[in-house]
Design a protein around this motif. Structure first.
Motif, PDB file in Angstrom:
ATOM      1  N   LYS A  70      15.831  -5.473  -2.291  1.00 30.20           N
ATOM      2  CA  LYS A  70      15.507  -6.894  -2.189  1.00 30.20           C
ATOM      3  C   LYS A  70      14.013  -7.130  -1.959  1.00 30.20           C
ATOM      4  N   GLU A  71      13.302  -6.055  -1.625  1.00 27.98           N
ATOM      5  CA  GLU A  71      11.887  -6.188  -1.276  1.00 27.98           C
ATOM      6  C   GLU A  71      10.991  -5.616  -2.361  1.00 27.98           C
ATOM      7  N   PHE A  72       9.953  -6.371  -2.716  1.00 25.55           N
ATOM      8  CA  PHE A  72       8.929  -5.896  -3.637  1.00 25.55           C
ATOM      9  C   PHE A  72       7.646  -5.666  -2.861  1.00 25.55           C
ATOM     10  N   ASN A  73       7.089  -4.478  -2.968  1.00 20.25           N
ATOM     11  CA  ASN A  73       5.752  -4.246  -2.434  1.00 20.25           C
ATOM     12  C   ASN A  73       5.026  -3.245  -3.330  1.00 20.25           C
ATOM     13  N   ILE A  74       3.724  -3.366  -3.392  1.00 29.21           N
ATOM     14  CA  ILE A  74       2.908  -2.582  -4.317  1.00 29.21           C
ATOM     15  C   ILE A  74       2.919  -1.089  -4.009  1.00 29.21           C
ATOM     16  N   PRO A  75       2.802  -0.656  -2.738  1.00 30.79           N
ATOM     17  CA  PRO A  75       2.855   0.793  -2.485  1.00 30.79           C
ATOM     18  C   PRO A  75       4.141   1.450  -2.984  1.00 30.79           C
ATOM     19  N   GLN A  76       5.283   0.781  -2.787  1.00 32.50           N
ATOM     20  CA  GLN A  76       6.546   1.340  -3.286  1.00 32.50           C
ATOM     21  C   GLN A  76       6.561   1.368  -4.814  1.00 32.50           C
ATOM     22  N   TYR A  77       6.103   0.301  -5.426  1.00 29.23           N
ATOM     23  CA  TYR A  77       6.034   0.240  -6.889  1.00 29.23           C
ATOM     24  C   TYR A  77       5.169   1.386  -7.417  1.00 29.23           C
ATOM     25  N   ALA A  78       4.037   1.620  -6.762  1.00 29.76           N
ATOM     26  CA  ALA A  78       3.142   2.700  -7.172  1.00 29.76           C
ATOM     27  C   ALA A  78       3.810   4.065  -7.039  1.00 29.76           C
ATOM     28  N   SER A  79       4.637   4.240  -6.021  1.00 27.17           N
ATOM     29  CA  SER A  79       5.349   5.512  -5.858  1.00 27.17           C
ATOM     30  C   SER A  79       6.351   5.712  -6.991  1.00 27.17           C
ATOM     31  N   PHE A  80       6.961   4.618  -7.469  1.00 26.62           N
ATOM     32  CA  PHE A  80       7.842   4.699  -8.634  1.00 26.62           C
ATOM     33  C   PHE A  80       7.042   5.130  -9.867  1.00 26.62           C
ATOM     34  N   ILE A  81       5.888   4.496 -10.048  1.00 25.70           N
ATOM     35  CA  ILE A  81       5.030   4.819 -11.182  1.00 25.70           C
ATOM     36  C   ILE A  81       4.670   6.299 -11.175  1.00 25.70           C
ATOM     37  N   GLU A  86      -0.354 -10.062   8.908  1.00 24.61           N
ATOM     38  CA  GLU A  86      -1.464  -9.113   8.748  1.00 24.61           C
ATOM     39  C   GLU A  86      -1.177  -7.823   9.508  1.00 24.61           C
ATOM     40  N   THR A  87      -0.662  -7.964  10.725  1.00 26.52           N
ATOM     41  CA  THR A  87      -0.334  -6.789  11.538  1.00 26.52           C
ATOM     42  C   THR A  87       0.786  -5.980  10.902  1.00 26.52           C
ATOM     43  N   PHE A 107       2.048  -0.360   6.020  1.00 33.78           N
ATOM     44  CA  PHE A 107       1.428   0.175   4.813  1.00 33.78           C
ATOM     45  C   PHE A 107       0.044   0.780   5.074  1.00 33.78           C
ATOM     46  N   LYS A 108      -0.370   0.744   6.358  1.00 37.96           N
ATOM     47  CA  LYS A 108      -1.674   1.292   6.739  1.00 37.96           C
ATOM     48  C   LYS A 108      -2.802   0.655   5.926  1.00 37.96           C
ATOM     49  N   LYS A 149      -5.457  -2.750   5.638  1.00 46.12           N
ATOM     50  CA  LYS A 149      -6.051  -4.012   6.041  1.00 46.12           C
ATOM     51  C   LYS A 149      -6.090  -4.923   4.825  1.00 46.12           C
ATOM     52  N   LEU A 150      -5.711  -6.179   5.011  1.00 44.42           N
ATOM     53  CA  LEU A 150      -5.578  -7.067   3.865  1.00 44.42           C
ATOM     54  C   LEU A 150      -6.875  -7.229   3.091  1.00 44.42           C
ATOM     55  N   GLU A 151      -8.017  -7.221   3.812  1.00 42.95           N
ATOM     56  CA  GLU A 151      -9.292  -7.381   3.113  1.00 42.95           C
ATOM     57  C   GLU A 151      -9.606  -6.185   2.212  1.00 42.95           C
ATOM     58  N   ASN A 152      -8.973  -5.046   2.500  1.00 40.69           N
ATOM     59  CA  ASN A 152      -9.168  -3.862   1.658  1.00 40.69           C
ATOM     60  C   ASN A 152      -8.110  -3.731   0.567  1.00 40.69           C
ATOM     61  N   PHE A 153      -7.093  -4.579   0.623  1.00 42.55           N
ATOM     62  CA  PHE A 153      -6.010  -4.536  -0.355  1.00 42.55           C
ATOM     63  C   PHE A 153      -6.415  -5.391  -1.549  1.00 42.55           C
ATOM     64  N   SER A 154      -7.459  -4.947  -2.214  1.00 36.97           N
ATOM     65  CA  SER A 154      -8.142  -5.755  -3.217  1.00 36.97           C
ATOM     66  C   SER A 154      -8.229  -5.018  -4.541  1.00 36.97           C
ATOM     67  N   GLY A 155      -7.867  -5.708  -5.613  1.00 40.64           N
ATOM     68  CA  GLY A 155      -7.985  -5.119  -6.939  1.00 40.64           C
ATOM     69  C   GLY A 155      -9.418  -4.739  -7.261  1.00 40.64           C
ATOM     70  N   LYS A 156     -10.356  -5.541  -6.785  1.00 45.00           N
ATOM     71  CA  LYS A 156     -11.773  -5.244  -7.014  1.00 45.00           C
ATOM     72  C   LYS A 156     -12.163  -3.930  -6.348  1.00 45.00           C
ATOM     73  N   ILE A 157     -11.694  -3.714  -5.127  1.00 39.97           N
ATOM     74  CA  ILE A 157     -11.991  -2.464  -4.423  1.00 39.97           C
ATOM     75  C   ILE A 157     -11.299  -1.286  -5.091  1.00 39.97           C
TER      76      ILE A 157
END
Length: 282
Positions: free
Chosen positions: A121-132, A200-201, A207-208, A210-218
């Motif tokens: 039921k949950e979508f998150n990018i780290p899990q999606y990346a592990s599937f990839i 944020e916490t 996922f270890k 920080k939201l400011e570092n969870f950036s496509g640009k970075i």
């Protein structure tokens, strides 16, 4: 009338979560995260499987008690992996598929967490990346194509895993700053500062990140893979500036500005440019 009902519903949910935060703050944060991360569209069943997916060879993988689905249209040894976005599934590639198949390549599409025939039921990018990564290890694709949050997942994947088998990546209509997405959700429900801080916490603890570092640009700034970034000037879901941010930090990338395609970015000319980029000689 529908807009009014939707407005009242979202504000009512937000009001309840805000009230809950004063008496049960952890439960309130968990509820806010659950609503934020659970897609309300994009699921499929075997009975509702689109025809384009019925024509593919299907395979189910398991990972950390979750299962996810892949679809393969067989071709030659050149392999392209397709990664869809939020509230979608592998069938979103139906219009692009014929252009990619003209190259003779084997095409693989994946259903993300809580989408298509994948579990959860949950979508998150780290899990999606592990599937990839499981698919990459199994099929050794040379090319990745991602749309929207699927595009951002591709950026996160290659930044985190640094897979040398991936030679080229295409990112379509992808967001850069995760904080913007979360802020829009918080504003939609009018959630209070306590919930905002709690979310944020939650990301930092689970996922270890920080939201400011969870950036496509970075993410893009750390990728040495050659890339193509395309974004539409009329995208109302993910603003055009987000695509420019990603391209500006991706050293070996080209940027394509489209107009009139919206967020879906379905377009014959764009498909031709993507195919040309993937299979150009240099």
């Amino acid at each position: 009338m529908k807009k009014t009902i939707y407005f009242l519903l979202t504000k009512s949910i937000g009001l309840y979560i805000n009230f809950l935060s004063f008496v049960l703050p952890k439960k309130a944060t968990a509820l806010a995260y659950s609503l934020f991360s659970e897609p309300r569209d994009g699921k499929l069943t075997a009975a509702t499987l689109p025809e384009i997916l019925q024509k593919a060879e299907t395979r189910t993988f398991t990972h950390n008690e979750a299962s996810f689905q892949t679809y393969t249209w067989k071709g030659n040894e050149s392999v392209i992996l397709l990664v869809h976005g939020w509230e979608s599934n592998a069938s979103r590639w139906e219009k692009m598929l014929p252009y990619l198949q003209q190259t003779g390549s084997t095409i693989i599409a994946i259903d993300g967490p809580a989408h298509g025939l994948s579990s959860g039921k949950e979508f998150n990018i780290p899990q999606y990346a592990s599937f990839i990564d499981i698919v990459v290890q199994e099929f050794k694709p040379q090319h990745l194509i991602g749309h929207s949050l699927g595009g951002k997942t591709c950026l996160y994947y290659q930044s985190t895993y640094q897979n040398t088998s991936i030679k080229k990546m295409v990112v379509l209509g992808a967001p850069s700053d995760f904080k913007i997405i979360l802020k829009n959700y918080i504003n939609l429900l009018s959630l209070n500062a306590s919930i905002s801080k709690g979310l944020e916490t939650y990301y930092l603890n689970h996922f270890k990140l920080k939201l400011e570092n969870f950036s496509g640009k970075i993410f893009a700034s750390t990728i040495i893979t050659k890339g193509l970034v395309a974004h539409d000037a009329d995208d109302k879901v993910v603003l055009f500036e987000e695509g420019k941010k990603i391209a500006s930090s991706w050293k070996d990338s080209v940027f394509i500005k489209t107009k009139g395609l919206g967020h879906s970015m379905h377009d014959d000319e764009l498909y031709k440019k993507v195919s040309a980029f993937l299979f150009e000689s240099n």
